[in-house]
Design a protein around this motif. Sequence first.
Motif, mmCIF file in Angstrom:
data_model
loop_
_atom_site.group_PDB
_atom_site.id
_atom_site.type_symbol
_atom_site.label_atom_id
_atom_site.label_comp_id
_atom_site.label_asym_id
_atom_site.label_seq_id
_atom_site.Cartn_x
_atom_site.Cartn_y
_atom_site.Cartn_z
ATOM 1 N N SER A 193 0.832 -1.200 0.000
ATOM 2 C CA SER A 193 0.000 0.000 0.000
ATOM 3 C C SER A 193 0.872 1.258 0.000
ATOM 4 N N SER A 194 0.482 2.241 -0.831
ATOM 5 C CA SER A 194 1.293 3.449 -0.898
ATOM 6 C C SER A 194 0.714 4.561 -0.030
ATOM 7 N N SER A 195 -0.602 4.496 0.296
ATOM 8 C CA SER A 195 -1.164 5.576 1.104
ATOM 9 C C SER A 195 -1.131 5.171 2.574
ATOM 10 N N PRO A 196 -0.834 6.142 3.466
ATOM 11 C CA PRO A 196 -0.789 5.808 4.881
ATOM 12 C C PRO A 196 -2.173 5.430 5.390
ATOM 13 N N ALA A 197 -2.235 4.605 6.432
ATOM 14 C CA ALA A 197 -3.528 4.172 6.965
ATOM 15 C C ALA A 197 -4.297 5.385 7.497
ATOM 16 N N GLU A 198 -5.627 5.298 7.393
ATOM 17 C CA GLU A 198 -6.506 6.341 7.933
ATOM 18 C C GLU A 198 -6.370 6.371 9.457
ATOM 19 N N ARG A 199 -6.633 7.553 10.039
ATOM 20 C CA ARG A 199 -6.582 7.707 11.493
ATOM 21 C C ARG A 199 -7.887 8.264 12.041
ATOM 22 N N THR A 200 -8.172 7.930 13.298
ATOM 23 C CA THR A 200 -9.331 8.511 13.975
ATOM 24 C C THR A 200 -8.963 8.839 15.412
ATOM 25 N N LEU A 201 -9.723 9.784 16.004
ATOM 26 C CA LEU A 201 -9.526 10.113 17.417
ATOM 27 C C LEU A 201 -10.626 9.454 18.249
ATOM 28 N N PHE A 216 -10.680 -2.701 20.386
ATOM 29 C CA PHE A 216 -10.001 -2.087 19.237
ATOM 30 C C PHE A 216 -8.793 -2.934 18.810
ATOM 31 N N GLU A 217 -8.037 -3.408 19.793
ATOM 32 C CA GLU A 217 -6.841 -4.201 19.460
ATOM 33 C C GLU A 217 -7.213 -5.520 18.795
ATOM 34 N N ARG A 218 -8.233 -6.193 19.326
ATOM 35 C CA ARG A 218 -8.619 -7.493 18.753
ATOM 36 C C ARG A 218 -9.134 -7.340 17.334
ATOM 37 N N LYS A 219 -9.690 -6.163 17.025
ATOM 38 C CA LYS A 219 -10.167 -5.915 15.658
ATOM 39 C C LYS A 219 -8.996 -5.786 14.680
ATOM 40 N N GLY A 220 -7.823 -5.488 15.220
ATOM 41 C CA GLY A 220 -6.642 -5.356 14.362
ATOM 42 C C GLY A 220 -6.213 -3.919 14.144
ATOM 43 N N LEU A 221 -6.817 -2.993 14.907
ATOM 44 C CA LEU A 221 -6.452 -1.574 14.758
ATOM 45 C C LEU A 221 -5.166 -1.291 15.536
ATOM 46 N N ARG A 222 -4.473 -0.254 15.102
ATOM 47 C CA ARG A 222 -3.204 0.102 15.736
ATOM 48 C C ARG A 222 -3.376 1.341 16.605
ATOM 49 N N ILE A 223 -2.751 1.329 17.777
ATOM 50 C CA ILE A 223 -2.750 2.510 18.654
ATOM 51 C C ILE A 223 -1.518 3.335 18.302
ATOM 52 N N VAL A 271 -10.611 3.098 9.277
ATOM 53 C CA VAL A 271 -10.726 3.076 10.741
ATOM 54 C C VAL A 271 -11.881 3.938 11.259
ATOM 55 N N ILE A 272 -12.211 5.049 10.582
ATOM 56 C CA ILE A 272 -13.275 5.927 11.094
ATOM 57 C C ILE A 272 -14.605 5.168 11.140
ATOM 58 N N ASP A 273 -14.968 4.536 10.039
ATOM 59 C CA ASP A 273 -16.221 3.774 10.003
ATOM 60 C C ASP A 273 -16.151 2.521 10.867
ATOM 61 N N VAL A 274 -15.011 1.852 10.834
ATOM 62 C CA VAL A 274 -14.864 0.617 11.611
ATOM 63 C C VAL A 274 -15.052 0.909 13.104
ATOM 64 N N VAL A 275 -14.423 1.980 13.594
ATOM 65 C CA VAL A 275 -14.535 2.303 15.025
ATOM 66 C C VAL A 275 -15.961 2.712 15.370
#
Length: 141
Positions: A3-11, A31-38, A86-90
């Motif tokens: 992937s060339s674009s950085p992963a999306e971020r959310t607050l 959040f961690e079990r879903k596979g998201l990164r802190i 990540v925005i929609d997933v969270v």
Amino acid sequence: MSSSSPAERTLVLIKPDAVRRGLVGEVISRFERKGLRIDAMVSRTMAPALADEHYAEHVDKPFYPPLKDFMTGGPLVALVLSGDQVIDVVRGLVGSTDGRRAAAGTIRGDFSLSNRENLVHASDSTDSAKREIALWFPELD
Ligand code: CMP
């Protein structure tokens, strides 16, 4: 990774009710079990001025004064999460605003009975994620 674009971020804010109830680990583990990164995380108490900025779209609403008291009334945990969509997933993991109506299996659906004390805030769009991350973690920009 190709992937060339950085992963999306959310607050995400793990709100004072979740901290008081000892649910921080439960929320983060979902959040961690879903596979998201802190990417960043801090425990702090929201200053009144930051509340007004963070909730700028709500400051004139009747529910804002008690919301502000609640959000500034004790420590919370702020984090930046990243991952694919990540925005929609969270928002899916968190559930709809009113805990009484949020689907079972979501954080609010499983642990909240309130539309104010609803445990978690999550950015609702790419624009609000960018704005909110800049407010809470200016060093990440
Ligand atoms: P949040 O996702 O942090 O965004 C705005 C917050 O305002 C929301 O979660 C709730 O905590 C609160 N909120 C939204 N609607 C109402 C309402 N009708 N009454 C009380 N609090 C509300």
